[in-house]
Design a protein around this motif. Structure first.
Motif, PDB file in Angstrom:
ATOM      1  N   GLY B 176     -30.435  19.462 -50.031  1.00  9.61           N
ATOM      2  CA  GLY B 176     -31.525  20.204 -50.654  1.00  9.61           C
ATOM      3  C   GLY B 176     -32.084  21.348 -49.824  1.00  9.61           C
ATOM      4  O   GLY B 176     -32.885  22.136 -50.333  1.00  9.61           O
ATOM      5  N   ALA B 177     -31.692  21.466 -48.559  1.00  7.14           N
ATOM      6  CA  ALA B 177     -32.180  22.595 -47.761  1.00  7.14           C
ATOM      7  C   ALA B 177     -31.686  23.886 -48.417  1.00  7.14           C
ATOM      8  O   ALA B 177     -30.539  23.973 -48.838  1.00  7.14           O
ATOM      9  CB  ALA B 177     -31.688  22.500 -46.321  1.00  7.14           C
ATOM     10  N   PRO B 178     -32.560  24.913 -48.523  1.00  3.81           N
ATOM     11  CA  PRO B 178     -32.178  26.097 -49.293  1.00  3.81           C
ATOM     12  C   PRO B 178     -31.227  27.039 -48.553  1.00  3.81           C
ATOM     13  O   PRO B 178     -30.588  27.873 -49.175  1.00  3.81           O
ATOM     14  CB  PRO B 178     -33.518  26.783 -49.581  1.00  3.81           C
ATOM     15  CG  PRO B 178     -34.423  26.316 -48.481  1.00  3.81           C
ATOM     16  CD  PRO B 178     -33.960  24.956 -48.067  1.00  3.81           C
ATOM     17  N   THR B 180     -27.880  28.193 -46.612  1.00  5.68           N
ATOM     18  CA  THR B 180     -26.492  27.762 -46.464  1.00  5.68           C
ATOM     19  C   THR B 180     -26.032  28.009 -45.023  1.00  5.68           C
ATOM     20  O   THR B 180     -26.631  28.791 -44.279  1.00  5.68           O
ATOM     21  CB  THR B 180     -25.554  28.526 -47.410  1.00  5.68           C
ATOM     22  OG1 THR B 180     -25.547  29.906 -47.014  1.00  5.68           O
ATOM     23  CG2 THR B 180     -26.009  28.420 -48.853  1.00  5.68           C
ATOM     24  N   MET B 221     -26.065  22.165 -48.757  1.00  3.01           N
ATOM     25  CA  MET B 221     -24.750  22.410 -49.346  1.00  3.01           C
ATOM     26  C   MET B 221     -24.851  22.453 -50.849  1.00  3.01           C
ATOM     27  O   MET B 221     -23.905  22.143 -51.550  1.00  3.01           O
ATOM     28  CB  MET B 221     -23.782  21.303 -48.964  1.00  3.01           C
ATOM     29  CG  MET B 221     -23.344  21.367 -47.539  1.00  3.01           C
ATOM     30  SD  MET B 221     -22.053  20.137 -47.316  1.00  3.01           S
ATOM     31  CE  MET B 221     -20.905  20.596 -48.608  1.00  3.01           C
ATOM     32  N   GLY B 222     -26.039  22.781 -51.368  1.00  2.00           N
ATOM     33  CA  GLY B 222     -26.178  22.825 -52.806  1.00  2.00           C
ATOM     34  C   GLY B 222     -26.676  21.512 -53.365  1.00  2.00           C
ATOM     35  O   GLY B 222     -27.076  20.626 -52.616  1.00  2.00           O
ATOM     36  N   LEU B 238     -17.130  24.869 -43.517  1.00  2.00           N
ATOM     37  CA  LEU B 238     -18.032  26.002 -43.719  1.00  2.00           C
ATOM     38  C   LEU B 238     -18.420  26.651 -42.395  1.00  2.00           C
ATOM     39  O   LEU B 238     -18.529  27.874 -42.298  1.00  2.00           O
ATOM     40  CB  LEU B 238     -19.291  25.540 -44.469  1.00  2.00           C
ATOM     41  CG  LEU B 238     -19.066  25.114 -45.927  1.00  2.00           C
ATOM     42  CD1 LEU B 238     -20.325  24.475 -46.509  1.00  2.00           C
ATOM     43  CD2 LEU B 238     -18.640  26.317 -46.778  1.00  2.00           C
TER      44      LEU B 238
END
Lengths: 249, 249
Positions: B176-178, B180, B221-222, B238
């Motif tokens: 959930g972290a915005p 990337t 990660m979305g 990534l």
């Protein structure tokens, strides 16, 4: 379990569902739910929503189900995968569903052993629950559509257009290819990607030629050669990132 | 096997190596090598090179070893990983080495079960050969350095600076972290990354607070929550892509 998936036939006309299987066991023993508690639910290939515990008794949990109106979009990546060893494929099913794949096409290739097609890992009875496990992990409801293709040439020449639809950007993973997934998608933006991943030992020259003749662009992942299951996870991650699906919604 | 790794003590002073184990079996039975054939070799933590088959007999292969002068760089990513279940960790070792990790720090956390530390999967006798298998798959020679930490706080407060060195960009995976991985590294370019991945169920609030207080930036990660082993593979992919290590060298 980050979401409890229900099948449509499990819903009563009044919108409740009675669970008595491993989902009920997880609710009772791991989450230790009580009447009035709410849990995240989803309808297979339908919307996500909230389940409110109405009653629990004797290993059974009854949920009142409230669903959102919108259905999550189908993941924007399809996978064309040379059939891996049964043991590897067994481990991959849940991971593929968790990463997000619209369609999984498993194909023969020169370097796929024929007896791989005889495994029970290719039966819906085996892979169905594993795909659902992956969806519940990832909080998705969209079940990947699985098809199995014993003839590579027939698949690529005749069937692929019907299966993957028009307009998908076609990429084939090739160790050593100089173009990265990100570059390729940045140069030719697309709404969907069809990703082909070969067997251990790679596609043979004929297969690469057929794939490139049918619009697949070779993409590399740098100098490291990965096992096909690791490569699948890495490449799906890169494609989702390139499509922007790693943004939090 | 895409490369045959040799240990320094296996090299004679004349620069040859006699193999009689599973590597010899692979050379003889899978690759069916004959005198004069060449294979890709590497010296553990040393250069890659070429092995020329000088003789084969009775399950033994003797190679003349010619090594390049340069040693491959140590992978630019270190991993701080909450100790996974033994079964999961067993499967991860080779994949981590194949993806490329400089150092693997396995740590306790509130949601790590204590008995996970008693497994033989944490012994060098178990993980050594699995790491070598991953290096041979990826054609690398740089063995990840493994350390095991039973006290999270001591690791993060006291030991981490000495282990991971200065200047590494510190990232902690947080569902959930915005931000990337790509955005984070683009905004603050770095030569090395230290990536922290939590247990199934995540770091608790105290752990996240300790990590952020020690320079770790949360990265997401979305919307999909992945199992910790899938998350490790995705995130390492990534980070390597963001560092440009997916370019073919």
């Amino acid at each position: 379990m980050n979401l409890f998936l229900l099948e449509p036939h499990e819903l009563s006309s009044a919108g409740s569902a009675q669970l008595a299987d491993h989902r009920a066991a997880h609710l009772l023993q791991v989450l230790k739910v009580d009447t009035g508690d709410t849990v995240r639910i989803g309808l297979l290939d339908g919307p996500v929503g909230t389940g409110t515990v109405m009653s629990t008794s004797d290993g059974t949990v009854t949920l009142r189900c409230d669903f959102a109106s919108a259905v999550p979009p189908r993941p924007a990546v399809d996978l064309l995968l040379a059939l891996p060893r049964p043991k590897v494929l067994r481990r991959l099913w849940a991971q593929l569903a968790a990463l997000g794949v619209g369609r999984i096409m498993l194909t023969n290739a020169a370097r796929v052993e024929r007896n791989y097609f005889d495994t029970h890992v290719l039966t819906p009875a085996c892979y169905g629950p594993l795909l659902v496990e992956g969806l519940q992990q990832a909080r998705d409801t969209r079940l990947p559509v699985v098809s199995i293709h014993r003839r590579f040439t027939a698949l690529v020449e005749d069937e692929l257009d019907g299966l993957s639809g028009d307009g998908a950007r076609r990429l084939v993973a090739q160790p050593g290819a100089p173009t990265t997934v990100a570059t390729c998608i940045r140069q030719h933006p697309a709404a969907r990607v069809l990703l082909a991943v070969g067997p251990e030992g790679g596609w043979n020259d004929h297969e690469v030629e057929r794939l490139t003749a049918h619009g697949f662009t070779p993409v590399g992942m740098g100098p490291r050669t990965l096992r096909s299951d690791t490569a699948c996870i890495s490449l799906l991650t890169l494609v989702h990132a390139a499509l922007g699906a790693d943004r939090v919604q």
